[in-house]
Design an enzyme around this catalytic site. Structure first.
Site, PDB file in Angstrom:
ATOM      1  N   SER A 149       0.831  -1.204   0.000  1.00  0.00           N
ATOM      2  CA  SER A 149       0.000   0.000   0.000  1.00  0.00           C
ATOM      3  C   SER A 149       0.873   1.265   0.000  1.00  0.00           C
ATOM      4  CB  SER A 149      -0.965  -0.066   1.193  1.00  0.00           C
ATOM      5  OG  SER A 149      -2.015   0.825   1.011  1.00  0.00           O
ATOM      6  N   ASP A 225     -10.221  -5.676  -3.032  1.00  0.00           N
ATOM      7  CA  ASP A 225      -9.633  -4.684  -2.119  1.00  0.00           C
ATOM      8  C   ASP A 225     -10.554  -3.463  -2.052  1.00  0.00           C
ATOM      9  OD1 ASP A 225      -8.047  -2.544  -1.098  1.00  0.00           O
ATOM     10  OD2 ASP A 225      -6.215  -3.535  -1.765  1.00  0.00           O
ATOM     11  N   HIS A 258      -7.387  -6.137   1.175  1.00  0.00           N
ATOM     12  CA  HIS A 258      -6.183  -5.302   1.376  1.00  0.00           C
ATOM     13  C   HIS A 258      -5.346  -5.787   2.567  1.00  0.00           C
ATOM     14  CE1 HIS A 258      -4.079  -1.597   0.350  1.00  0.00           C
ATOM     15  NE2 HIS A 258      -4.071  -1.200   1.603  1.00  0.00           N
TER      16      HIS A 258
HETATM   17  N1  LIG Z   1      -7.592   2.046   9.487  1.00  0.00           N
HETATM   18  C1  LIG Z   1      -7.891   2.425   8.159  1.00  0.00           C
HETATM   19  C2  LIG Z   1      -7.089   1.670   7.120  1.00  0.00           C
HETATM   20  C3  LIG Z   1      -5.728   1.300   7.550  1.00  0.00           C
HETATM   21  C4  LIG Z   1      -5.165   0.150   6.738  1.00  0.00           C
HETATM   22  O1  LIG Z   1      -5.868  -0.586   6.068  1.00  0.00           O
HETATM   23  N2  LIG Z   1      -3.857   0.036   6.786  1.00  0.00           N
HETATM   24  C5  LIG Z   1      -3.203  -0.969   6.005  1.00  0.00           C
HETATM   25  C6  LIG Z   1      -2.291  -0.287   5.036  1.00  0.00           C
HETATM   26  S1  LIG Z   1      -3.249   0.860   4.053  1.00  0.00           S
HETATM   27  C7  LIG Z   1      -2.131   1.689   3.081  1.00  0.00           C
HETATM   28  O2  LIG Z   1      -1.071   2.042   3.322  1.00  0.00           O
HETATM   29  C8  LIG Z   1      -2.435  -1.900   6.924  1.00  0.00           C
HETATM   30  O3  LIG Z   1      -1.454  -2.490   6.553  1.00  0.00           O
HETATM   31  N3  LIG Z   1      -2.949  -2.048   8.143  1.00  0.00           N
HETATM   32  C9  LIG Z   1      -2.294  -2.839   9.164  1.00  0.00           C
HETATM   33  C10 LIG Z   1      -2.630  -4.300   9.170  1.00  0.00           C
HETATM   34  O4  LIG Z   1      -1.970  -5.021   9.942  1.00  0.00           O
HETATM   35  O5  LIG Z   1      -3.515  -4.737   8.422  1.00  0.00           O
HETATM   36  C11 LIG Z   1      -9.337   2.221   7.907  1.00  0.00           C
HETATM   37  O6  LIG Z   1      -9.935   1.609   8.785  1.00  0.00           O
HETATM   38  O7  LIG Z   1      -9.825   2.624   6.839  1.00  0.00           O
END
Ligand SMILES: N[C@@H](CCC(=O)N[C@@H](CSC=O)C(=O)NCC(=O)O)C(=O)O
Length: 279
Positions: A149, A225, A258
């Protein structure tokens, strides 16, 4: 000095977390390092992983399941944090997840209040390779880069701007064109100011038109995603690569979201992609 914060045996190798003072980010930073078993760490290839929004050095090392294949391939894994942290580090006024802490976007900020500590581009491209080589004795002459991401985009720009340092590259669900999507516009406006010429220097879709590389880029993108249409837009990068003559394999994986469940499902392919390119 590198302080070992934690150390766990994993597939015969060792997963460490270090803390160190960063001159680039003016504070302490954490770093995950996986050392595979039964190989000479001074010659083993190194894969740097850049995580996404909200992540620390922990997400990749605890959720991606990359250590098993890294142990088999004799590959060192390095997973830095996604922003500076600690006392005095500026954050978004509303503690938004997509700006400030956990959201450094791998750029060198030029705007107040970010400019002093949010220098993740130079931290990854300059300070970290020096630490890996001079302090940890790792082989930075054979180094690849990957990420997810925000970090997938970070990996693309690190490679395109430093193809001799990061010789191989791959990404999961990268934000390929931050100048054209809400996450990127918000971060670039805050960190780099209003002049979009400065933004283009950190936008993979813009950069590949000027700086195509001889590497073959691998991207996996989940077809289900939730961020695909609004924030990720992989086809913008695919079109730019086609125009520029950049070798790219973009795989849309039906049904995957995602999350790190998606990353864990395809991380083996990415490690093998890097091992083959760095051999
Ligand atoms: N909290 C947010 C979205 C946060 C999210 O999905 N973070 C991803 C990376 S997104 C792009 O850089 C991530 O890796 N989260 C950590 C995990 O361990 O999954 C929302 O709720 O929209």
């Amino acid at each position: 000095m590198m302080e070992i914060i934690s150390e766990n045996l994993c597939f015969g190798g060792v997963q460490r977390v270090y803390s160190h003072e960063s001159r680039t980010c003016s504070g302490s930073m954490r770093l995950g390092v996986y050392l595979p078993p039964a190989c000479d760490h001074s010659t083993a290839p190194v894969l740097l992983w850049l995580s996404g929004l909200t992540c620390t050095e922990q997400n990749f090392i605890t959720k991606a399941g990359a250590q098993r294949v890294a142990a088999e391939l004799g590959m060192v894994l390095v997973a830095p944090d996604t922003s500076p942290r600690g006392d005095g580090t500026p954050d978004a006024p509303d503690e938004a997840y997509d700006l400030g802490l956990g959201a450094g976007f791998y750029v060198d900020a030029t705007e107040s209040p970010w400019a002093q500590r949010y220098r993740m581009y130079s931290y990854i491209a300059d300070e970290l390779p020096q630490i890996l080589s001079e302090t940890l004795g790792l082989n930075t002459k054979k180094m690849g880069i990957s990420g997810h991401s925000m970090g997938g985009h970070g990996a693309l720009i690190m490679h395109l701007k430093n193809p001799g340092l990061f010789q191989t590259v791959s990404a999961f669900a990268p934000i390929v064109a931050p100048m054209q999507v809400p996450w990127g516009k918000k971060a670039f406006q805050a960190y780099l100011g209003a002049d979009q010429k400065a933004w283009a220097d950190y936008d993979a879709t813009a950069l590949v038109m000027q700086n195509k590389s001889t590497a073959h880029i691998l991207i996996d993108q989940g077809g289900a995603d939730a961020f695909l249409e609004e924030q990720l837009k992989p086809h913008l990068f695919e079109a730019a690569c086609e125009k520029a003559g950049q070798a790219l394999t973009l795989r849309i994986q039906p049904g995957y979201d995602h999350s790190y469940y998606f990353i864990a499902s395809f991380i083996e392919d990415h490690l093998r992609h890097h091992a083959s390119g760095l051999s």
